[in-house]
Design an enzyme around this catalytic site. Structure first.
Site, mmCIF file in Angstrom:
data_model
loop_
_atom_site.group_PDB
_atom_site.id
_atom_site.type_symbol
_atom_site.label_atom_id
_atom_site.label_comp_id
_atom_site.label_asym_id
_atom_site.label_seq_id
_atom_site.Cartn_x
_atom_site.Cartn_y
_atom_site.Cartn_z
ATOM 1 N N CYS A 2 11.740 55.796 68.911
ATOM 2 C CA CYS A 2 11.766 54.592 69.742
ATOM 3 C C CYS A 2 11.214 53.382 68.990
ATOM 4 O O CYS A 2 10.425 53.517 68.058
ATOM 5 C CB CYS A 2 10.913 54.802 70.977
ATOM 6 S SG CYS A 2 11.313 56.300 71.863
ATOM 7 N N ARG A 27 15.809 52.949 63.227
ATOM 8 C CA ARG A 27 14.900 54.047 63.529
ATOM 9 C C ARG A 27 15.603 55.165 64.304
ATOM 10 O O ARG A 27 15.077 56.265 64.414
ATOM 11 C CB ARG A 27 13.719 53.537 64.357
ATOM 12 C CG ARG A 27 12.809 52.593 63.593
ATOM 13 C CD ARG A 27 11.837 51.918 64.533
ATOM 14 N NE ARG A 27 10.921 52.853 65.139
ATOM 15 C CZ ARG A 27 9.691 53.092 64.723
ATOM 16 N NH1 ARG A 27 9.224 52.453 63.685
ATOM 17 N NH2 ARG A 27 8.915 53.953 65.346
ATOM 18 N N TRP A 75 14.675 56.755 71.944
ATOM 19 C CA TRP A 75 15.214 57.982 71.361
ATOM 20 C C TRP A 75 14.728 59.088 72.296
ATOM 21 O O TRP A 75 13.540 59.404 72.340
ATOM 22 C CB TRP A 75 14.647 58.151 69.955
ATOM 23 C CG TRP A 75 15.246 59.267 69.154
ATOM 24 C CD1 TRP A 75 16.413 59.233 68.445
ATOM 25 C CD2 TRP A 75 14.702 60.580 68.957
ATOM 26 N NE1 TRP A 75 16.621 60.441 67.822
ATOM 27 C CE2 TRP A 75 15.592 61.283 68.120
ATOM 28 C CE3 TRP A 75 13.550 61.236 69.402
ATOM 29 C CZ2 TRP A 75 15.373 62.600 67.717
ATOM 30 C CZ3 TRP A 75 13.337 62.544 69.008
ATOM 31 C CH2 TRP A 75 14.239 63.207 68.166
ATOM 32 N N ASN A 101 6.226 54.040 73.180
ATOM 33 C CA ASN A 101 6.640 54.971 72.118
ATOM 34 C C ASN A 101 5.627 56.100 72.086
ATOM 35 O O ASN A 101 4.414 55.849 72.216
ATOM 36 C CB ASN A 101 6.596 54.307 70.732
ATOM 37 C CG ASN A 101 7.743 53.352 70.519
ATOM 38 O OD1 ASN A 101 8.538 53.133 71.421
ATOM 39 N ND2 ASN A 101 7.803 52.784 69.333
ATOM 40 N N GLY A 102 6.099 57.320 71.845
ATOM 41 C CA GLY A 102 5.181 58.453 71.780
ATOM 42 C C GLY A 102 5.473 59.424 72.916
ATOM 43 O O GLY A 102 6.511 59.344 73.577
ATOM 44 N N GLU A 461 16.855 68.678 47.900
ATOM 45 C CA GLU A 461 17.011 67.297 48.367
ATOM 46 C C GLU A 461 18.494 66.925 48.443
ATOM 47 O O GLU A 461 18.938 66.286 49.395
ATOM 48 C CB GLU A 461 16.232 66.347 47.442
ATOM 49 C CG GLU A 461 16.384 64.870 47.751
ATOM 50 C CD GLU A 461 15.997 64.472 49.170
ATOM 51 O OE1 GLU A 461 15.425 65.283 49.921
ATOM 52 O OE2 GLU A 461 16.310 63.324 49.545
ATOM 53 N N LYS A 465 20.328 65.724 51.888
ATOM 54 C CA LYS A 465 21.010 64.416 51.976
ATOM 55 C C LYS A 465 22.417 64.601 52.514
ATOM 56 O O LYS A 465 22.860 63.886 53.399
ATOM 57 C CB LYS A 465 21.043 63.805 50.571
ATOM 58 C CG LYS A 465 20.867 62.357 50.440
ATOM 59 C CD LYS A 465 19.512 61.762 50.702
ATOM 60 C CE LYS A 465 18.585 62.436 51.635
ATOM 61 N NZ LYS A 465 17.290 61.941 51.793
ATOM 62 N N GLU A 468 22.511 65.778 56.339
ATOM 63 C CA GLU A 468 22.014 64.851 57.373
ATOM 64 C C GLU A 468 22.969 63.688 57.631
ATOM 65 O O GLU A 468 23.022 63.183 58.748
ATOM 66 C CB GLU A 468 20.601 64.341 57.065
ATOM 67 C CG GLU A 468 20.489 63.410 55.892
ATOM 68 C CD GLU A 468 19.068 62.907 55.681
ATOM 69 O OE1 GLU A 468 18.375 62.625 56.662
ATOM 70 O OE2 GLU A 468 18.659 62.794 54.515
ATOM 71 N N HIS A 484 21.450 87.735 46.149
ATOM 72 C CA HIS A 484 20.683 88.610 47.041
ATOM 73 C C HIS A 484 21.111 88.422 48.498
ATOM 74 O O HIS A 484 20.358 88.742 49.410
ATOM 75 C CB HIS A 484 19.185 88.375 46.857
ATOM 76 C CG HIS A 484 18.728 88.721 45.471
ATOM 77 N ND1 HIS A 484 18.603 90.020 45.036
ATOM 78 C CD2 HIS A 484 18.441 87.940 44.397
ATOM 79 C CE1 HIS A 484 18.224 90.023 43.766
ATOM 80 N NE2 HIS A 484 18.123 88.763 43.352
ATOM 81 N N LYS A 584 14.303 57.439 61.995
ATOM 82 C CA LYS A 584 13.721 57.091 60.705
ATOM 83 C C LYS A 584 12.262 57.524 60.590
ATOM 84 O O LYS A 584 11.856 58.113 59.612
ATOM 85 C CB LYS A 584 13.848 55.577 60.483
ATOM 86 C CG LYS A 584 13.333 55.106 59.130
ATOM 87 C CD LYS A 584 14.176 55.659 57.998
ATOM 88 C CE LYS A 584 13.625 55.319 56.637
ATOM 89 N NZ LYS A 584 14.256 56.158 55.596
HETATM 90 C C1 F6R Z 1 15.537 62.529 55.079
HETATM 91 C C2 F6R Z 1 14.372 61.840 55.596
HETATM 92 C C3 F6R Z 1 13.333 62.650 56.294
HETATM 93 C C4 F6R Z 1 11.931 62.110 55.952
HETATM 94 C C5 F6R Z 1 10.872 62.845 56.788
HETATM 95 C C6 F6R Z 1 9.480 62.392 56.426
HETATM 96 O O1 F6R Z 1 16.389 61.659 54.404
HETATM 97 O O2 F6R Z 1 14.251 60.654 55.489
HETATM 98 O O3 F6R Z 1 13.441 63.995 55.992
HETATM 99 O O4 F6R Z 1 11.716 62.295 54.597
HETATM 100 O O5 F6R Z 1 11.106 62.603 58.143
HETATM 101 O O6 F6R Z 1 9.323 61.037 56.642
HETATM 102 P P1 F6R Z 1 8.139 60.221 55.991
HETATM 103 O O7 F6R Z 1 8.360 60.217 54.521
HETATM 104 O O8 F6R Z 1 8.237 58.862 56.589
HETATM 105 O O9 F6R Z 1 6.868 60.929 56.358
#
Ligand code: F6R
Length: 589
Positions: A2, A27, A75, A101-102, A461, A465, A468, A484, A584
């Site tokens: 949010c 976000r 959200w 938010n929260g 990673e 990427k 997602e 395995h 985000k």
């Molecule tokens: C993936 C991504 C998330 C963040 C994770 C941690 O592309 O962005 O996996 O890496 O939510 O977020 P931070 O780094 O803000 O603690």
């Protein structure tokens, strides 16, 4: 997650709220709303869906002279995304209006208590209880009422509050959920995130847990938990306003990949580790989530390799609920782009309580993790707007190399590090090759990533990427582990991305590649220019990166993976910057 915006004073209230919400879109959200405080009461406009739906509703209204307002992007957590569950929420008597938010963990209990007093609830949200509780607790003094209300809340919150009795004021409170405030010539402004107010001011007050603020046109008065007025200094944020804009790129993600060379240069220019007294620890634990966790896995390899210190990497949400053994001379490294990820924040608090020293690698200046750590190293990536982390990851890796250098008394050295931005530039300049490979593979229903050693850490990673943003099922495996079990999934045409940047593991990986090719896999190898000829013997397609000391390879080799994920997502018509279900900054558990 949010987003919150609020303003008071001489702004064009509705326009500023909508503009602020547009800066918070990244976000992740599924509904949005605003409330403005006018002479004849509080007017709320809210709806499910994109901000454009809300803008359309707002454009049909004449708010007249309404100097105060709050806005929210939701959200969904409690209750589906619909018009009623959207924020703001208004109290029964229409006196208070709230954006939140929260998560309020004891909302059921509060709701039952208020219902027994005759209150009726219209939404399924946890947040609505706050509006009614404010009404219930109000005896004429808004600050007193807010203090009493938040003292009854369990969980996390950032709040923006309007009160009909105070037609030119805006109120805020926070606990474990970010909130920033600013004072401009036109008036006061609040938001959950810096980019939302960056075009109004660069001097930002960062709300701390337990603080309440009364925001007026000419001043912001901060109150501590006991209700005492307190002095607070603003933090100057030197992010460029433009860096939170797309600047001609089709997506923020592509722009942020292009910013990696300058972002890594900025990280390398941070001498914060030089000023930290770090005694060589017996053991290190790295705590993070998602992409930041993957940066931690690379960190483990390089610290163990260069400094000879044992390192464990922990997913923050798991760390919190396990019995931890933290010794006296243990160091905890916390990695977070946002500095607000609740699991990482709480895991860090636990490690601190257990007596560990905390060094945080954080991007967002003044964020909760940055403030609560013993030492902070800012990665200086600038605002990262796309949900998928790109420049945050490469700058976290750069910071890791610098820390490994410090821990190993200069074994790593800065020479190769300084060459990395130029190498990333060269990789980006060849992005059309990667686009071509993506156009051959984006139709796959499943894409595997394999590698050994640092290449395995990197593959994790690359796979995250891809899944997602393109929604293609993807998994990362250690090259030797495939046989395995997972090799059963390889069939004719299954794409497999193989990282082969580590010369000492090259022949082992070549063996793994042959195993999957024999079962029909279509293999794309990412390798260095000096190994390209050998790689071409086993691969269907080869992407090369400049020759580099293998220990640094992840920071450059990740770029083709990011570009590959980007182009696959674009080709599949996905919402690249705002992938479904993701947010985000993950500020709820
Ligand atoms: C993936 C991504 C998330 C963040 C994770 C941690 O592309 O962005 O996996 O890496 O939510 O977020 P931070 O780094 O803000 O603690």
């Amino acid at each position: 997650m949010c987003g919150i915006i609020g303003c008071t004073g001489g702004f064009d209230t509705a326009a500023v709220l909508l503009q602020g919400l547009s800066k918070l879109e990244y976000r992740g959200y599924d509904s949005a709303g605003i409330a403005v405080l006018c002479v004849d009461g509080i007017e709320v406009v809210k709806c499910r869906g994109r901000l454009s739906n809300l803008s359309e509703l707002v454009s049909g209204k004449d708010f007249g002279d309404c100097p105060v307002g709050i806005g929210h992007t939701r959200w969904a957590t409690h209750g589906e995304p619909n018009d009623i569950n959207s924020h703001p929420h208004i109290s029964r008597d229409g006196r208070f209006c709230v954006v939140h938010n929260g998560i309020i963990e004891n909302y059921m209990e509060i709701r039952d208590g208020l219902m027994s007093q005759g209150y009726e609830f219209v939404s399924e949200t946890d947040s609505e209880v706050i509006a009614h509780l404010l009404e219930f607790n109000f005896r004429g003094d808004v600050i007193q009422c807010l203090r009493e209300t938040v003292s009854q809340l369990e969980g996390s919150y950032a709040l923006g509050v309007l009160c009909r009795e105070k037609p030119d004021m805006l109120y805020s409170a926070r606990k474990d959920s970010p909130l920033v405030l600013g004072l401009t010539e036109k008036g006061g402004i609040i938001a959950s995130d810096i980019p939302a107010i960056l075009s109004h001011t660069r001097d930002i007050y960062i709300a701390e847990d337990g603080e309440i603020a009364a925001v007026g046109r000419d001043e912001i008065v901060f109150y501590d938990q006991l209700g005492n007025i307190m002095d607070k200094d603003a933090v100057h944020v030197d992010w460029e306003v433009d860096s939170a804009e797309k600047g001609g790129f089709e997506h923020f993600m592509l722009k942020e990949i292009h910013e990696e060379p300058s972002a890594v240069r900025a990280t390398l220019g941070n001498d914060a580790f030089d000023h930290m007294e770090i005694t060589k620890p017996d053991r290190i634990q790295i705590i993070a989530c998602g992409t930041a966790y993957h940066a931690g896995v690379v960190g483990k390899y390089i610290i163990e390799e260069t400094a000879g210190i044992p390192v464990e990497v922990e997913v923050a949400s798991e760390y919190r609920y396990r019995n931890q053994i933290v010794g006296k001379n243990h160091l905890t490294i916390v990695i977070s782009q946002s500095g607000e990820t609740i699991d990482t924040l709480f895991a860090m608090r636990k490690a601190k309580k257990l007596g560990s020293r905390i060094i945080a690698l954080v991007n967002v200046v003044g964020s909760s993790i940055a403030r609560e750590a013993d030492d902070v190293f800012y990665t200086r990536a600038g605002p990262e707007i796309a949900v998928a982390s790109t420049k945050a990851y490469s700058t976290q890796l750069a910071a890791m190399y610098m820390l490994a250098d410090k821990l190993s008394d200069g074994t790593i050295g800065s020479k190769t590090l300084a060459d990395i931005p130029g190498m990333i530039e060269r990789i980006i300049s060849k992005r059309e090759d990667i686009q071509r490979f993506a156009s051959e593979l984006f139709g796959g229903s499943s894409i595997f990533f394999i590698g050994r050693g640092l290449d395995f850490a990197l593959s994790m990673e690359g796979s995250l990427k891809l899944k997602e943003i393109s929604y293609i099922h993807s998994e990362a495996y250690a090259g030797g582990e495939l046989k395995h079990g997972t090799i059963a999934l390889i069939e004719e045409g299954t794409p497999v991305i193989c990282s082969m940047t580590q010369p000492h593991l090259f022949s082992k990986m070549a063996g793994n590649v042959k195993e999957i090719q024999a079962r029909g896999a279509k293999v794309l190898v990412i390798t260095t220019e000096d190994l390209a000829e050998e790689a071409a013997k086993v691969a269907d397609m080869v992407v090369t990166i400049p020759e580099i000391d293998p220990i640094y390879a992840p920071v450059t080799a990740v770029v083709p993976m990011q570009l590959f994920a980007y182009y696959c997502a674009v080709l599949r018509g996905c919402d690249v910057d705002k992938p479904r279900n993701l947010a985000k900054s993950v500020t709820v558990e």
